[in-house]
Design a protein around this motif. Structure first.
Motif, PDB file in Angstrom:
ATOM      1  N   GLY A   1     -60.574  78.959 -50.106  1.00  0.00           N
ATOM      2  CA  GLY A   1     -59.656  78.126 -50.882  1.00  0.00           C
ATOM      3  C   GLY A   1     -58.325  77.932 -50.180  1.00  0.00           C
ATOM      4  O   GLY A   1     -58.072  78.482 -49.113  1.00  0.00           O
ATOM      5  N   LEU A   2     -57.477  77.144 -50.824  1.00  0.00           N
ATOM      6  CA  LEU A   2     -56.221  76.780 -50.181  1.00  0.00           C
ATOM      7  C   LEU A   2     -55.309  77.988 -49.948  1.00  0.00           C
ATOM      8  O   LEU A   2     -54.625  78.078 -48.932  1.00  0.00           O
ATOM      9  CB  LEU A   2     -55.475  75.745 -51.009  1.00  0.00           C
ATOM     10  N   ILE A   3     -55.330  78.940 -50.887  1.00  0.00           N
ATOM     11  CA  ILE A   3     -54.448  80.096 -50.743  1.00  0.00           C
ATOM     12  C   ILE A   3     -54.802  80.878 -49.483  1.00  0.00           C
ATOM     13  O   ILE A   3     -53.926  81.309 -48.729  1.00  0.00           O
ATOM     14  CB  ILE A   3     -54.520  80.981 -52.003  1.00  0.00           C
TER      15      ILE A   3
ATOM     16  N   ASP B   1     -52.807  81.627 -46.112  1.00  0.00           N
ATOM     17  CA  ASP B   1     -52.680  82.979 -45.548  1.00  0.00           C
ATOM     18  C   ASP B   1     -52.778  82.950 -44.019  1.00  0.00           C
ATOM     19  O   ASP B   1     -51.967  83.545 -43.316  1.00  0.00           O
ATOM     20  CB  ASP B   1     -53.790  83.901 -46.075  1.00  0.00           C
ATOM     21  N   VAL B   2     -53.821  82.266 -43.534  1.00  0.00           N
ATOM     22  CA  VAL B   2     -54.032  82.199 -42.080  1.00  0.00           C
ATOM     23  C   VAL B   2     -52.849  81.519 -41.409  1.00  0.00           C
ATOM     24  O   VAL B   2     -52.315  81.983 -40.401  1.00  0.00           O
ATOM     25  CB  VAL B   2     -55.336  81.448 -41.741  1.00  0.00           C
ATOM     26  N   LEU B   3     -52.434  80.433 -42.023  1.00  0.00           N
ATOM     27  CA  LEU B   3     -51.294  79.694 -41.472  1.00  0.00           C
ATOM     28  C   LEU B   3     -50.042  80.575 -41.453  1.00  0.00           C
ATOM     29  O   LEU B   3     -49.312  80.628 -40.461  1.00  0.00           O
ATOM     30  CB  LEU B   3     -51.053  78.447 -42.326  1.00  0.00           C
ATOM     31  N   ILE B   4     -49.806  81.277 -42.563  1.00  0.00           N
ATOM     32  CA  ILE B   4     -48.621  82.129 -42.641  1.00  0.00           C
ATOM     33  C   ILE B   4     -48.679  83.227 -41.589  1.00  0.00           C
ATOM     34  O   ILE B   4     -47.706  83.481 -40.876  1.00  0.00           O
ATOM     35  CB  ILE B   4     -48.491  82.743 -44.057  1.00  0.00           C
ATOM     36  N   ALA B   5     -49.837  83.867 -41.451  1.00  0.00           N
ATOM     37  CA  ALA B   5     -49.968  84.925 -40.449  1.00  0.00           C
ATOM     38  C   ALA B   5     -49.617  84.376 -39.068  1.00  0.00           C
ATOM     39  O   ALA B   5     -48.893  85.003 -38.294  1.00  0.00           O
ATOM     40  CB  ALA B   5     -51.386  85.495 -40.457  1.00  0.00           C
TER      41      ALA B   5
ATOM     42  N   SER C   1     -44.505  90.673 -59.621  1.00  0.00           N
ATOM     43  CA  SER C   1     -45.896  90.397 -59.977  1.00  0.00           C
ATOM     44  C   SER C   1     -46.316  89.052 -59.403  1.00  0.00           C
ATOM     45  O   SER C   1     -47.451  88.636 -59.532  1.00  0.00           O
ATOM     46  CB  SER C   1     -46.055  90.402 -61.498  1.00  0.00           C
ATOM     47  N   ARG C   2     -45.363  88.347 -58.797  1.00  0.00           N
ATOM     48  CA  ARG C   2     -45.674  87.017 -58.284  1.00  0.00           C
ATOM     49  C   ARG C   2     -45.644  87.024 -56.761  1.00  0.00           C
ATOM     50  O   ARG C   2     -44.756  86.475 -56.136  1.00  0.00           O
ATOM     51  CB  ARG C   2     -44.679  85.994 -58.822  1.00  0.00           C
ATOM     52  N   TYR C   3     -46.666  87.645 -56.199  1.00  0.00           N
ATOM     53  CA  TYR C   3     -46.605  87.798 -54.756  1.00  0.00           C
ATOM     54  C   TYR C   3     -46.832  86.477 -54.032  1.00  0.00           C
ATOM     55  O   TYR C   3     -46.329  86.262 -52.935  1.00  0.00           O
ATOM     56  CB  TYR C   3     -47.566  88.900 -54.289  1.00  0.00           C
ATOM     57  N   LEU C   4     -47.545  85.532 -54.653  1.00  0.00           N
ATOM     58  CA  LEU C   4     -47.734  84.235 -54.011  1.00  0.00           C
ATOM     59  C   LEU C   4     -46.414  83.486 -53.858  1.00  0.00           C
ATOM     60  O   LEU C   4     -46.153  82.850 -52.842  1.00  0.00           O
ATOM     61  CB  LEU C   4     -48.725  83.378 -54.796  1.00  0.00           C
ATOM     62  N   THR C   5     -45.584  83.591 -54.911  1.00  0.00           N
ATOM     63  CA  THR C   5     -44.268  82.966 -54.824  1.00  0.00           C
ATOM     64  C   THR C   5     -43.483  83.594 -53.686  1.00  0.00           C
ATOM     65  O   THR C   5     -42.873  82.901 -52.868  1.00  0.00           O
ATOM     66  CB  THR C   5     -43.511  83.131 -56.146  1.00  0.00           C
ATOM     67  N   LEU C   6     -43.555  84.924 -53.624  1.00  0.00           N
ATOM     68  CA  LEU C   6     -42.846  85.641 -52.560  1.00  0.00           C
ATOM     69  C   LEU C   6     -43.349  85.178 -51.190  1.00  0.00           C
ATOM     70  O   LEU C   6     -42.557  84.838 -50.304  1.00  0.00           O
ATOM     71  CB  LEU C   6     -43.054  87.143 -52.729  1.00  0.00           C
ATOM     72  N   THR C   7     -44.680  85.133 -51.029  1.00  0.00           N
ATOM     73  CA  THR C   7     -45.234  84.690 -49.741  1.00  0.00           C
ATOM     74  C   THR C   7     -44.768  83.279 -49.421  1.00  0.00           C
ATOM     75  O   THR C   7     -44.390  82.990 -48.283  1.00  0.00           O
ATOM     76  CB  THR C   7     -46.780  84.682 -49.775  1.00  0.00           C
ATOM     77  N   GLY C   8     -44.803  82.415 -50.427  1.00  0.00           N
ATOM     78  CA  GLY C   8     -44.390  81.033 -50.207  1.00  0.00           C
ATOM     79  C   GLY C   8     -42.941  80.941 -49.772  1.00  0.00           C
ATOM     80  O   GLY C   8     -42.603  80.218 -48.835  1.00  0.00           O
TER      81      GLY C   8
ATOM     82  N   MET D   1     -54.453  71.227 -56.181  1.00  0.00           N
ATOM     83  CA  MET D   1     -55.086  71.173 -54.868  1.00  0.00           C
ATOM     84  C   MET D   1     -56.177  70.104 -54.822  1.00  0.00           C
ATOM     85  O   MET D   1     -56.371  69.459 -53.811  1.00  0.00           O
ATOM     86  CB  MET D   1     -55.686  72.531 -54.505  1.00  0.00           C
ATOM     87  N   GLN D   2     -56.859  69.944 -55.963  1.00  0.00           N
ATOM     88  CA  GLN D   2     -57.887  68.899 -56.018  1.00  0.00           C
ATOM     89  C   GLN D   2     -57.258  67.529 -55.767  1.00  0.00           C
ATOM     90  O   GLN D   2     -57.766  66.728 -54.978  1.00  0.00           O
ATOM     91  CB  GLN D   2     -58.580  68.935 -57.380  1.00  0.00           C
ATOM     92  N   PHE D   3     -56.137  67.274 -56.426  1.00  0.00           N
ATOM     93  CA  PHE D   3     -55.515  65.957 -56.251  1.00  0.00           C
ATOM     94  C   PHE D   3     -54.881  65.799 -54.884  1.00  0.00           C
ATOM     95  O   PHE D   3     -54.871  64.708 -54.314  1.00  0.00           O
ATOM     96  CB  PHE D   3     -54.527  65.666 -57.388  1.00  0.00           C
ATOM     97  N   LEU D   4     -54.359  66.907 -54.344  1.00  0.00           N
ATOM     98  CA  LEU D   4     -53.841  66.834 -52.978  1.00  0.00           C
ATOM     99  C   LEU D   4     -54.973  66.476 -52.021  1.00  0.00           C
ATOM    100  O   LEU D   4     -54.864  65.535 -51.227  1.00  0.00           O
ATOM    101  CB  LEU D   4     -53.208  68.166 -52.556  1.00  0.00           C
TER     102      LEU D   4
END
Lengths: 349, 257, 288
Positions: free
Chosen positions: A243-245, A249-253, A284-291, C220-223
């Motif tokens: 998935g996109l997340i 991840d790969v891009l961020i690394a 609790s929002r680690y995705l926000t942190l990563t972003g 993501m679907q719409f993107l």
């Protein structure tokens, strides 16, 4: 003795490698430090290596590497778990499938450059995600292929965390050394040459298109190996894995590690894995942190962790130079986006 | 291809070559014959169509009309890499070097280009034969002391020298030089003239030069271009004595200054 | 046969939505060479905003209007706040917007939860109406979506071909330097186009949220589909976005109905077939 002399560098490499080998035997809570941190960093690092190899040698930034990871992973999962194959042929076929998909995607994607290439590869990875959801007779749809038990190879039981870590380490080191080796071959030189000036490469007689397709397929090969390692680590393959997340991840690394530095792949993967595992203690929002970390890195530290030192010395030079505006255009022209320049025919007379 | 060795076919034969950019006729209806081993200079004021003609011959642009033959073979439709493989090498007017690579690696890439069969996965360092040739080439173009310098750190003049070195590295039968002396200091010019006069006689040379002095010294035959057309063709003496050439050339120069 | 027509109409509805989302993306790219990978996020956020407003006021029109305006402003803030300083480096712009899409997805999950929300269809459009010639009944609201997409498409076309603003935009797509050199304040045009593109995404979120659901992953679907739409149709071309939207939506919808396992594979096939024949997309002008 100078810090950059070969003796110092080889000693440092030896010490680092020894430390990485001893690591699983000395850390507490091997379930966490060896598996969640160690093995995860290694396979994520291999994925970032795949991306960085392509970027460093061809100037193309791909968001599609997980598609080949998934192609290899799903092939193995399907053949082993749903068809009852043994691992060895399944892995071989998985890698071959990953490379073939890489060659197919590469053969049309590499005609694009810059941000257009980025979009194309992102679309490919996302289509892989939807394909994984939809083709349920092969992928078991939403729930994915689960309960994959890592095999025993040549007496190495991959269920054991330490063994799996050491195997992953060996493969990661081999791939890294291979990439470094390619840097010094005619093939590697040609790739770096076509990154700098494709017109010159054509004028010399090189088939630029073929070189790029081969480079893309090789990056897909690295990503497929990453897919094999991840199957052992995850013991399953699910659509969210492509998935996109995970793509991000790969891009961020890669970007955090420094997108033109091969060792940066593993530094970035390790940094991201640490952040992901420890951020739960303060948010609790680690995705926000990563972003947020990612955006900050792209905005202010485009060379990532591996380029921090060079960048700080660069800031000094930049501050020094900024009163000479004549040099600015030259600097900006060499940015990451320079690859997007379009081929426009124009008389140079 | 088949005619290339027997000396019968011309090295280069251009017939009715034309190229338009939008409404502008950059090159119109140019004929040009270059015999094996000839030294031909193409001169003309800025905007005369010299570089376009050159890029049409090298294959960077596709012509809108006319044909190009190399050693008797029609190459009008061939991409530039196939022309290079048939022995046509070139320099670029604005340097297109591999800036991240060292001088040695730049030269190496010109030596390892197809159709030579080079094992793409054998370390460059082990290629003793080509490494020796790299040193020779570096010496020839005056960069012997800088083989390990990245091309981006060379001076403008040195980058032009490297351009020439890379064109020579491709084992040219026909060598196209696009204003190789642009921006050179007088001593660099002298070196370039020296090098070009000592070029192997088997190499056919087509030189574009804005600078009359170099063009007339190097060329046995001079082609004058003006407004996309071939104005005249003759020996250096013919050109020196032509009032027409003086008018367009000196007149133009007058406007420049 | 009925199913065939229904699937076709569903595809057309989806094509309308894809067009509304992708036209903003393609306009922004065409003029500024900015690929806004947070565009799907703007769609979903627009849907959530409309959902919130409609729940509070019970007015669909008001919800859609607020969504369009607010998301337009959000886009503006994104452009002026984050992207302006690195505008000339299109790769970094794309990367920053990916980061924003990640943050956006996580924040929306925090505020709106993981369950799917749906905007109630406006009262007068809840019935199914007979479709002439096809002999089937089809929800009026979905037909309205197609109508809105066509109207917006015509509106954009008029804006671009008949107004001074459109002339500047078209000139800017062809040659940015020339336009700025001619003394026109291209910066202001950039701002306006970014606002318009974002507002279109927000509006689509409101409209789409009443036909399909709003949930994590929809962004993501719409993107993805708007990317595929403009890759197939040709970057920077509004007409291309329309053509691409119809092709992509039809292929994916018919595939889902008749060969559901291979829908994504067929869309992938459509994309590479187009790229093999025309690398710049069907109506794309510039070679990339």
């Amino acid at each position: 003795m100078r810090l950059s002399s070969p003796a110092v560098r080889w000693t440092a490499r030896g010490v680092l490698l020894a430390a990485l080998i001893i690591y699983p035997f000395v850390v507490p809570q091997p379930g966490f430090w060896v598996v969640n941190i160690g093995i995860k960093s290694l396979w994520l690092g291999v994925m970032a290596l795949s991306l960085i190899f392509l970027y460093k040698f061809t100037g193309l930034l791909s968001l599609g590497q997980l598609a080949f990871w998934g192609a290899a992973g799903y092939t193995i999962g399907y053949l082993v778990q749903l068809q009852g194959w043994s691992f060895a042929p399944a892995i071989a076929l998985g890698i071959v499938f990953g490379i073939l998909l890489g060659a197919l995607v590469g053969s049309f994607a590499i005609r694009a450059s810059g941000v257009y290439f980025l979009m194309l590869t992102l679309a490919v990875a996302q289509l892989m995600y939807f394909a994984a959801l939809q083709a349920s007779q092969f992928t078991r749809g939403h729930q994915g292929i689960t309960g994959i038990r890592p095999p025993t190879f040549l007496g190495l039981d991959l269920v054991s965390a330490r063994t799996q870590y050491l195997v992953a380490l060996t493969i990661a080191v081999l791939l890294y050394v291979l990439c470094r080796y390619i840097e010094g071959t005619p093939f590697g030189l040609a790739l770096r040459g076509l990154r700098d000036s494709p017109e010159r490469m054509r004028a010399l007689g090189y088939n630029v298109y073929a070189y790029k397709v081969v480079a893309f397929s090789f990056a897909a090969f690295i990503a497929s190996i990453g897919g094999v390692l991840a199957i052992f680590y995850n013991r399953q393959i699910v659509p969210d894995g492509v998935g996109l997340i995970r793509t991000i991840d790969v891009l961020i690394a890669a970007v955090v590690g420094g997108v033109i530095s091969l060792p940066g792949a593993f530094i970035g993967a390790f940094a991201l894995t640490m952040v992901q595992n420890f951020s739960q203690f303060f948010t609790s929002r680690y995705l926000t942190l990563t972003g947020v970390v990612f955006v900050v890195v792209v905005l202010f530290f485009p060379q990532g962790i591996a380029g921090l030192w060079r960048q700080f010395t660069g800031y000094y030079l930049w501050a020094h130079d900024r009163w000479r505006p004549a040099t600015r255009d030259a600097v900006e022209g060499k940015g990451v986006g320079a690859g997007a320049a379009q081929l426009s025919e124009r008389s140079t007379d | 291809m088949t005619d290339s060795g027997n000396g019968q076919a011309q090295a280069l034969r251009v017939q009715g070559l034309s190229r338009r950019f939008g409404g502008i006729r950059a090159v119109s209806d140019v004929d040009l014959d270059v015999e094996h081993g000839d030294r031909v200079s193409v001169i003309g004021p800025n905007g005369a169509g010299k570089s376009t003609l050159f890029n049409l011959i090298a294959g960077l642009y596709k012509p809108t009309g006319g044909t190009v033959e190399l050693f008797g073979e029609d190459i009008t439709r061939l991409p530039s890499r196939k022309r290079a493989q048939r022995g046509l090498t070139r320099t670029f007017q604005t340097s297109k070097l591999f800036l991240d690579l060292t001088v040695a690696d730049n030269l190496y890439l010109s030596l390892a280009a197809p159709p030579r069969s080079v094992n793409p996965l054998r370390s460059v360092l082990r290629d003793a034969e080509r490494s020796a040739r790299v040193r020779e080439l570096a010496e020839q173009v005056g960069l012997a002391g800088q083989t390990e310098t990245p091309a981006s750190e060379l001076s403008h003049g040195e980058q032009r020298q490297l351009e020439v070195g890379m064109a020579l590295g491709g084992d040219p039968k026909l060598l196209l030089l696009d204003e190789p002396a642009a921006g050179f200091s007088p001593s660099e010019r002298a070196h370039l003239v020296d090098m070009l006069t000592n070029l192997a006689p088997s190499i056919t040379l087509l030189l574009i030069e804005h600078d009359m002095d170099i063009a007339l010294v190097i060329g046995d035959r001079i082609v004058v271009m003006h407004e996309g057309k071939k104005l005249m063709e003759g020996t250096p003496d013919d050109i020196r004595q032509s009032t027409e050439v003086h008018e367009i050339y000196l007149g133009k120069r007058h406007e420049d200054t | 046969m009925r199913q065939f027509f229904t699937v076709g109409l569903n595809g057309l509805t989806l094509a309308g939505l894809y067009f509304l989302v992708a036209s903003g993306l393609t306009l922004i790219f065409g003029l500024m060479r900015i690929v806004n990978l947070a565009h799907g996020t703007l769609y979903l956020l627009g849907g959530y905003v409309a959902w919130t407003v409609i729940r509070a006021t019970d007015s669909f029109m008001l919800g859609a209007l607020v969504a369009a305006l607010l998301i337009g402003v959000v886009g503006l803030v994104l452009h002026q706040g984050l992207l302006r300083t690195i505008e000339r480096d299109d790769m970094r712009v794309a990367l920053v917007t990916i980061g924003v899409s990640l943050i956006g997805a996580d924040q929306m999950l925090a505020y709106f939860g993981g369950v799917a929300h749906s905007i109630p269809t406006p009262e007068p459009l809840r019935t199914a109406v007979p479709v002439p010639l096809l002999g089937i009944n089809y929800p009026a609201y979905r037909l309205t979506i197609v109508g809105i997409a066509v109207a917006v498409g015509i509106g954009l076309w008029l804006l671009l071909s008949r107004t001074r603003f459109g002339m500047i935009v078209r000139a800017g797509v062809d040659d940015r330097e020339m336009v700025s050199a001619s003394g026109i304040n291209i910066r202001l045009v950039f701002v306006a186009v970014f606002l318009l593109g974002a507002a279109l995404a927000g509006l689509s979120g409101a409209i789409g949220g009443a036909a399909f659901s709003l949930a994590p992953g929809v962004d993501m679907q719409f993107l993805l589909f708007s990317l595929v739409v403009i890759i197939v149709g040709g970057m920077g071309s509004v007409g291309g976005a329309a053509l691409g939207a119809v092709l992509v939506a039809m292929v994916s919808n018919y595939a889902l109905a008749y060969a559901s396992s291979f829908a994504a594979v067929l869309v992938f096939g459509l994309m590479i077939t187009v790229l093999a024949v025309r690398p710049q997309g069907i109506l794309g002008k510039v070679a990339v």
